[in-house]
Write a protein that holds these residues in place. Structure first.
Motif, PDB file in Angstrom:
ATOM      1  N   VAL A   1       0.867  -1.190   0.000  1.00 16.93           N
ATOM      2  CA  VAL A   1       0.000   0.000   0.000  1.00 16.93           C
ATOM      3  C   VAL A   1       0.893   1.227   0.000  1.00 16.93           C
ATOM      4  CG1 VAL A   1      -2.074  -0.906   1.062  1.00 16.93           C
ATOM      5  CG2 VAL A   1      -0.180  -0.158   2.510  1.00 16.93           C
TER       6      VAL A   1
ATOM      7  N   LEU B   1      -0.693   6.546   2.948  1.00 21.54           N
ATOM      8  CA  LEU B   1      -1.630   6.186   4.009  1.00 21.54           C
ATOM      9  C   LEU B   1      -0.945   5.387   5.116  1.00 21.54           C
ATOM     10  CD1 LEU B   1      -2.471   2.961   3.523  1.00 21.54           C
ATOM     11  CD2 LEU B   1      -3.845   3.937   1.730  1.00 21.54           C
TER      12      LEU B   1
ATOM     13  N   ALA C   1     -10.295   5.122  -8.281  1.00 22.29           N
ATOM     14  CA  ALA C   1     -10.963   3.827  -8.117  1.00 22.29           C
ATOM     15  C   ALA C   1      -9.937   2.703  -7.964  1.00 22.29           C
ATOM     16  CB  ALA C   1     -11.886   3.559  -9.312  1.00 22.29           C
ATOM     17  N   ALA C   2      -8.959   2.661  -8.859  1.00 24.42           N
ATOM     18  CA  ALA C   2      -7.977   1.569  -8.842  1.00 24.42           C
ATOM     19  C   ALA C   2      -7.122   1.616  -7.582  1.00 24.42           C
ATOM     20  CB  ALA C   2      -7.085   1.650 -10.094  1.00 24.42           C
ATOM     21  N   LEU C   3      -6.585   2.785  -7.259  1.00 24.58           N
ATOM     22  CA  LEU C   3      -5.707   2.897  -6.097  1.00 24.58           C
ATOM     23  C   LEU C   3      -6.502   2.836  -4.798  1.00 24.58           C
ATOM     24  CD1 LEU C   3      -3.210   5.607  -7.385  1.00 24.58           C
ATOM     25  CD2 LEU C   3      -2.969   3.112  -7.389  1.00 24.58           C
TER      26      LEU C   3
ATOM     27  N   ILE D   1     -11.590  -1.813 -14.689  1.00 22.11           N
ATOM     28  CA  ILE D   1     -10.538  -1.025 -14.055  1.00 22.11           C
ATOM     29  C   ILE D   1      -9.599  -2.012 -13.382  1.00 22.11           C
ATOM     30  CG2 ILE D   1     -10.026   0.636 -12.209  1.00 22.11           C
ATOM     31  CD1 ILE D   1     -12.821   1.846 -12.702  1.00 22.11           C
TER      32      ILE D   1
ATOM     33  N   TYR E   1      -5.326  -5.003  -6.410  1.00 18.68           N
ATOM     34  CA  TYR E   1      -5.306  -6.078  -5.429  1.00 18.68           C
ATOM     35  C   TYR E   1      -6.153  -7.271  -5.858  1.00 18.68           C
ATOM     36  CZ  TYR E   1      -6.131  -8.894  -1.311  1.00 18.68           C
ATOM     37  OH  TYR E   1      -6.220  -9.960  -0.455  1.00 18.68           O
TER      38      TYR E   1
ATOM     39  N   THR F   1      -6.233  -3.767   6.838  1.00 19.14           N
ATOM     40  CA  THR F   1      -6.574  -3.830   5.410  1.00 19.14           C
ATOM     41  C   THR F   1      -5.367  -3.520   4.518  1.00 19.14           C
ATOM     42  OG1 THR F   1      -7.251  -1.511   5.452  1.00 19.14           O
ATOM     43  CG2 THR F   1      -8.995  -3.160   5.753  1.00 19.14           C
TER      44      THR F   1
ATOM     45  N   ALA G   1      -9.142   0.918  -4.193  1.00 19.75           N
ATOM     46  CA  ALA G   1      -9.385  -0.495  -3.883  1.00 19.75           C
ATOM     47  C   ALA G   1      -8.105  -1.148  -3.372  1.00 19.75           C
ATOM     48  CB  ALA G   1      -9.898  -1.220  -5.130  1.00 19.75           C
ATOM     49  N   GLU G   2      -6.989  -0.837  -4.012  1.00 14.79           N
ATOM     50  CA  GLU G   2      -5.707  -1.390  -3.570  1.00 14.79           C
ATOM     51  C   GLU G   2      -5.366  -0.912  -2.162  1.00 14.79           C
ATOM     52  OE1 GLU G   2      -2.139  -1.915  -6.328  1.00 14.79           O
ATOM     53  OE2 GLU G   2      -1.499  -0.231  -5.105  1.00 14.79           O
ATOM     54  N   GLY G   3      -5.648   0.374  -1.887  1.00 16.39           N
ATOM     55  CA  GLY G   3      -5.277   0.965  -0.607  1.00 16.39           C
ATOM     56  C   GLY G   3      -5.967   0.309   0.582  1.00 16.39           C
ATOM     57  N   VAL G   4      -7.164  -0.236   0.368  1.00 14.03           N
ATOM     58  CA  VAL G   4      -7.857  -0.912   1.470  1.00 14.03           C
ATOM     59  C   VAL G   4      -7.951  -2.417   1.227  1.00 14.03           C
ATOM     60  CG1 VAL G   4      -9.178   1.117   2.164  1.00 14.03           C
ATOM     61  CG2 VAL G   4     -10.160  -0.456   0.469  1.00 14.03           C
ATOM     62  N   GLY G   5      -7.171  -2.926   0.267  1.00 10.61           N
ATOM     63  CA  GLY G   5      -7.125  -4.367   0.031  1.00 10.61           C
ATOM     64  C   GLY G   5      -8.492  -4.957  -0.277  1.00 10.61           C
ATOM     65  N   LYS G   6      -9.262  -4.273  -1.133  1.00 10.97           N
ATOM     66  CA  LYS G   6     -10.602  -4.765  -1.456  1.00 10.97           C
ATOM     67  C   LYS G   6     -10.579  -5.496  -2.795  1.00 10.97           C
ATOM     68  CE  LYS G   6     -13.880  -4.098   0.624  1.00 10.97           C
ATOM     69  NZ  LYS G   6     -14.990  -3.204   0.756  1.00 10.97           N
TER      70      LYS G   6
ATOM     71  N   LEU H   1      -1.973  -3.911   2.514  1.00 10.69           N
ATOM     72  CA  LEU H   1      -1.326  -5.038   1.852  1.00 10.69           C
ATOM     73  C   LEU H   1       0.183  -5.002   2.073  1.00 10.69           C
ATOM     74  CD1 LEU H   1      -3.294  -4.783  -1.480  1.00 10.69           C
ATOM     75  CD2 LEU H   1      -3.757  -6.294   0.445  1.00 10.69           C
TER      76      LEU H   1
ATOM     77  N   ASN I   1      -7.900  -3.333 -10.862  1.00 10.84           N
ATOM     78  CA  ASN I   1      -7.746  -3.274  -9.407  1.00 10.84           C
ATOM     79  C   ASN I   1      -6.363  -3.823  -9.059  1.00 10.84           C
ATOM     80  OD1 ASN I   1      -7.902  -3.596  -6.633  1.00 10.84           O
ATOM     81  ND2 ASN I   1      -9.925  -4.552  -6.657  1.00 10.84           N
TER      82      ASN I   1
END
Lengths: 340, 340
Positions: free
Chosen positions: A114, A118, B293-295, A308, A312, A147, B297-302, A149, A310
């Protein structure tokens, strides 16, 4: 429990850590948090270049600027570019309710996946600055939320090679999920993400289907061909939609799956034009324009699933590293690029 | 055959019609083209406002400005905003190899569903300008390519109501494709796209699952509740991620499907936070930022599937109009909004 690190947000109150001006890295470790003894910060390219310009190319001054930002903000988020980077360090403590509690031992070396934007961070000392790899060696401590990574750094390959793969590891993992046997796959962009995507598609297809790679650079395409990861390459500027259309027709027509790993803007239309009706486009390029993709597909009446990319996908780090382990020539390519 | 209208591009040569500076509307009709006797141009809002400002609010001057742009460019693409709009007219001639040859008869009234930015157009006469609906009545002729989308204008509902629905008809059609029985569906934004999405989700769920709508406007939410299209509404500013997270928890937890129809930027993170792992987010908002959107989702591991809302799904026009036909109260809502 605070899986998103909300209690660490010092100001403004009520936003998520990424949007915060200031984080509080000094709070005691939460039950679902992980702390890291930090060894190095891999600063985002845009941020590093801005800091370099602002400090007149003096590494010591750059290091001091990084320390000042982290002191003021409690995280390494460049206030001018807004961007962060990743960090490397050794696990210090794993909270008993952190998801990795059973998995990670203190002392193991990990990289965060991550953004530093953050990640609560304290720097005790700047040890060295390495402009050639945009890296700042430090002694410090960081917090990773439940959350957040991370990836265990492998011991069987050079660190820089592993980090290069981890940086884009979401791409091959998502491609694994969306490739069906027999698919014709088009990969736009033959950089490191494109190379890993080709390697994964090659594995997922198991000899069926076809993999075609497009890039402006003949050299980049040759290195993929030499590894045997692609069936065909096309030297092409993918910002030119009509040329892409011609070449796609010559190459056997529309593709089932188009994977956009381009590093330049303006390749959305080529991606849409190259996919068949009912097919899928995955956009990994951070230069992707949402409206260009959506309106582009509508403008030519193309019924394609537009994804998009993602960053992760569960297991994405191991998947990318395994691609390097399984393919000696792919690993040699990464070593030639990232061990300079 | 020229399904993308490449031969109509006058300059610069080799680009697609949307990116062209000038199109040639005067060429003889191609075998796979459709010509339209144009009645009216519905100018894109941003474009209309720019023209209004540039012509001092004088409708006649605005009409003349539109005529001048079309004379110079062969299409109605505002050179300042870059945007277009849609047109209404009667079918003049259908080329024998156009996909609609068997389906459309000369004289039928249609609306184009592709942008005026890629539609070859000649204006013979400007008949009137209607600023209140951002419409310019003209006598003219337009060309629709084989890949160009159009919809027959229904005779059983007012034209403005039909056009309002056709403008966003891709949204309910894509939601129909991605809704599974029993799903919990969250709709962000209770405007016309949100209303049609709720109506389609309601139909797809057939009484199972749950539909929750979020909007900043209590009035917008009330009108959806009154129609009986949603199980629950939440007054909420979806640009505030942490509030969204709280409210989602209170509303029963993560959603299987999140449909973003917001009209403002900054709602990507809320969309990502609200969906469950393994769920799907569809972004229809043109204010969507690809990287957020992409970052995010990655930032919260979703691990969620993030879809760009493609404006085209086969049958989308009929599907949206049918929603209005089947639901008298939904149609009344559209009439109250668009027949003023």
């Amino acid at each position: 429990m605070d899986p998103y690190g909300l209690r660490r947000v010092a100001s403004p109150k009520g936003v998520l850590p990424q949007r915060a001006d200031v984080l509080d890295p000094a709070l005691p470790l939460g039950e679902d948090e992980l702390s890291v003894d930090v060894e190095a910060l891999n600063i985002d390219s845009a941020s590093f270049r801005q800091l370099e310009a602002a400090t007149g190319g003096d590494p010591a001054a750059l290091g001091a600027a990084v320390a000042r930002i982290v002191r003021e903000r409690g995280k390494m988020q460049n206030p001018v570019t807004g961007s962060g980077g990743m960090l490397i360090g050794r696990v210090r403590e794993v909270g008993p309710r952190h998801p990795a509690f059973e998995d990670l031992q203190p002392g193991e070396r990990i990289s965060t996946l991550v953004s530093l934007t953050l990640t609560p961070l304290v720097i005790d000392e700047v040890i060295g600055v390495h402009p050639e790899v945009e890296r700042v060696d430090v002694r410090g401590r960081a917090i990773v939320f439940a959350t957040g990574l991370w990836a265990r750094l492998p011991t069987d390959m050079p660190e820089r090679v592993a980090l290069a793969a981890l940086d884009v590891c979401g791409a091959p993992a998502l491609v694994a999920r969306h490739t069906r046997p027999g698919d014709r796959v088009l990969v736009i962009g033959a950089g490191k993400a494109g190379a890993l995507v080709c390697a994964q598609a090659h594995q997922s297809l198991g000899g069926s289907g076809e993999i075609v790679a497009i890039d402006r650079s003949e050299a980049a395409l040759s290195s993929l061909s030499e590894i045997g990861l692609v069936d065909r390459t096309i030297v092409l500027d993918a910002t030119r939609g009509t040329e892409t259309l011609q070449k796609v027709e010559q190459a056997g027509g529309f593709f089932d799956l188009v994977v956009n790993c381009a590093s330049v803007p303006g390749t959305e239309m080529s991606s849409v034009l190259a996919v068949r009706d009912g097919g899928t486009v995955i956009f990994f390029s951070m230069a992707t324009s949402f409206t260009a993709a959506a309106l582009g597909a509508e403008g030519v009446g193309k019924d394609a699933t537009l994804l998009i990319g993602n960053g992760y996908v569960p297991g994405h780090a191991d998947l990318a590293l395994d691609l390097l382990r399984k393919n000696r020539r792919l690993r040699a390519l990464f070593e030639s690029k990232y061990l300079r």
